[in-house]
Write a protein that holds these residues in place. Structure first.
Motif, short mmCIF file in Angstrom:
data_model
loop_
_atom_site.label_atom_id
_atom_site.label_comp_id
_atom_site.label_asym_id
_atom_site.label_seq_id
_atom_site.Cartn_x
_atom_site.Cartn_y
_atom_site.Cartn_z
N VAL A 23 0.85 -1.19 0.00
CA VAL A 23 0.00 0.00 0.00
C VAL A 23 0.88 1.24 0.00
O VAL A 23 1.80 1.34 0.82
CB VAL A 23 -0.94 0.02 1.22
N GLN A 24 0.61 2.17 -0.89
CA GLN A 24 1.33 3.44 -0.91
C GLN A 24 0.64 4.46 -0.01
O GLN A 24 -0.59 4.50 0.06
CB GLN A 24 1.41 3.98 -2.33
N ASN A 25 1.43 5.23 0.69
CA ASN A 25 0.91 6.21 1.66
C ASN A 25 -0.10 5.53 2.61
O ASN A 25 -1.23 5.99 2.78
CB ASN A 25 0.24 7.38 0.93
N PRO A 26 0.31 4.44 3.25
CA PRO A 26 -0.63 3.61 4.01
C PRO A 26 -1.21 4.28 5.25
O PRO A 26 -2.32 3.95 5.68
CB PRO A 26 0.20 2.39 4.40
N GLY A 27 -0.45 5.23 5.84
CA GLY A 27 -0.92 5.92 7.04
C GLY A 27 -1.13 7.40 6.83
O GLY A 27 -1.25 8.15 7.80
N PHE A 28 -1.16 7.82 5.55
CA PHE A 28 -1.42 9.22 5.18
C PHE A 28 -0.41 10.18 5.79
O PHE A 28 -0.71 11.36 6.03
CB PHE A 28 -2.86 9.61 5.57
N THR A 30 2.05 11.50 4.50
CA THR A 30 2.45 12.60 3.63
C THR A 30 1.63 13.86 3.93
O THR A 30 1.95 14.94 3.45
CB THR A 30 2.26 12.23 2.16
N GLY A 31 0.57 13.69 4.73
CA GLY A 31 -0.34 14.79 5.00
C GLY A 31 -1.35 15.01 3.89
O GLY A 31 -2.14 15.95 3.94
N THR A 32 -1.32 14.13 2.88
CA THR A 32 -2.24 14.21 1.75
C THR A 32 -2.84 12.82 1.51
O THR A 32 -2.43 11.83 2.12
CB THR A 32 -1.53 14.67 0.47
N LEU A 33 -3.81 12.73 0.57
CA LEU A 33 -4.49 11.47 0.29
C LEU A 33 -3.78 10.66 -0.79
O LEU A 33 -3.77 9.43 -0.72
CB LEU A 33 -5.92 11.75 -0.15
N ALA A 34 -3.22 11.30 -1.81
CA ALA A 34 -2.64 10.61 -2.97
C ALA A 34 -1.62 9.54 -2.54
O ALA A 34 -0.89 9.76 -1.57
CB ALA A 34 -1.98 11.62 -3.89
N PRO A 35 -1.62 8.37 -3.23
CA PRO A 35 -2.36 8.03 -4.44
C PRO A 35 -3.76 7.47 -4.21
O PRO A 35 -4.38 6.98 -5.16
CB PRO A 35 -1.47 6.98 -5.08
N TRP A 36 -4.27 7.50 -2.99
CA TRP A 36 -5.67 7.17 -2.77
C TRP A 36 -6.53 8.19 -3.53
O TRP A 36 -6.11 9.31 -3.77
CB TRP A 36 -6.03 7.24 -1.29
N ALA A 37 -7.76 7.78 -3.86
CA ALA A 37 -8.67 8.67 -4.56
C ALA A 37 -10.10 8.38 -4.14
O ALA A 37 -10.40 7.29 -3.62
CB ALA A 37 -8.53 8.50 -6.08
N THR A 57 0.95 10.70 12.66
CA THR A 57 0.26 11.98 12.83
C THR A 57 -1.11 12.03 12.18
O THR A 57 -2.04 12.61 12.72
CB THR A 57 1.12 13.11 12.24
N TYR A 58 -1.26 11.36 11.02
CA TYR A 58 -2.46 11.57 10.21
C TYR A 58 -3.28 10.30 10.04
O TYR A 58 -2.80 9.17 10.22
CB TYR A 58 -2.07 12.09 8.83
N SER A 59 -4.56 10.50 9.65
CA SER A 59 -5.47 9.43 9.25
C SER A 59 -6.46 10.03 8.27
O SER A 59 -6.44 11.24 7.99
CB SER A 59 -6.19 8.84 10.47
#
Length: 256
Positions: A23-28, A30-37, A57-59
């Protein structure tokens, strides 16, 4: 019939050591959603990345006023076995949220894991995730069907529901012997249990036993040295989770 259980401590996040998380950016983080959509339905909206995390930090959060969801497509190998896990919190007066994933072929056609949607673990067996104000974990082990090239990892949230998601993981195989990391807490005292009972090495709240479809098959709160009867569990892999000294602890169980 005598049951033999082998216990191996694993980290509370249940992430397999030495296995790549697909999973890419599995815990968000990056502070953003991508590559989720946002989901493929035009009315679906993207969740909000918030600072209410299981770890880090993020979800991703929905305070939904209609059915919505988000997804990520991940390349997989037909016939291979994978383990999917993620953490969630769900509340509100609506139906809540659920896992609603499927497979895609090379032409982006949908291939369900089984013909009966109600039995497909990646569609949560047509059940909703349990509501709770605290973080819970969903764990599913599955085999990729023939002709599938990608997993569409998708979660949904429904009207009048608040759902938060974090720490997605997709790894090849199961949580196997030799591929796990130790927790500093010892949830289960005995490594070989007979007479269909578990002996707990520490007082633990919110004990839950999950099968590999992510379904809770037993719950309890226990004291140190307390015995828990687990008669009736079928042979196979299970995950035992609990809270020890305010820290989540998990262990894998192999019922032989």
């Amino acid at each position: 019939m005598k049951k033999i259980f082998t216990f191996l401590s694993i980290a509370g996040s249940l992430i397999v050591a030495n296995a790549q998380n697909l999973v890419q950016n599995p815990g968000f983080e990056t502070g953003t959603l991508a590559p989720w959509a946002a989901g493929w339905v035009s009315s679906y909206t993207a969740p909000t990345v918030v600072t209410d995390a299981h770890t880090g930090t993020y979800s991703a959060n929905y305070n939904a006023t209609a059915t919505t969801g988000f997804f990520q497509n991940i390349n997989v190998t037909a016939g291979a076995q994978y383990t999917l896990s993620f953490w969630f919190k769900v509340s509100g007066s609506g139906n809540g949220a659920r896992l609603w994933s499927s497979f895609l072929d090379a032409n982006d056609g949908v291939i369900n894991l089984v013909s009966d949607m109600n039995s497909d673990p990646l569609r949560n067996n047509n059940l909703f995730l349990p509501k709770d104000g605290t973080w819970q974990q969903k764990v599913v082990t599955f085999t990729v069907p023939a002709n599938a090239t990608r997993l569409q990892l998708h979660v949904r949230t429904y009207n009048n529901s608040n759902a938060t998601f974090d720490d997605f993981s997709l790894t090849t195989g199961t949580l196997a012997v030799g591929e796990v990391t130790e927790s500093r807490h010892r949830l289960i005292k005995n490594t070989l249990v007979k007479n269909e009972t578990l002996t707990f090495g520490a007082q633990s709240k919110d004990v839950k036993i999950y099968n590999m479809f992510g379904q809770v098959v037993k719950t309890a709160s226990v004291k140190e040295n307390q015995l828990l009867n687990i008669a009736g569990l079928a042979k196979g892999n299970y995950i035992v989770t609990g809270t020890v000294n305010n820290e989540p602890v998990s262990q894998k169980i192999l019922v032989d």
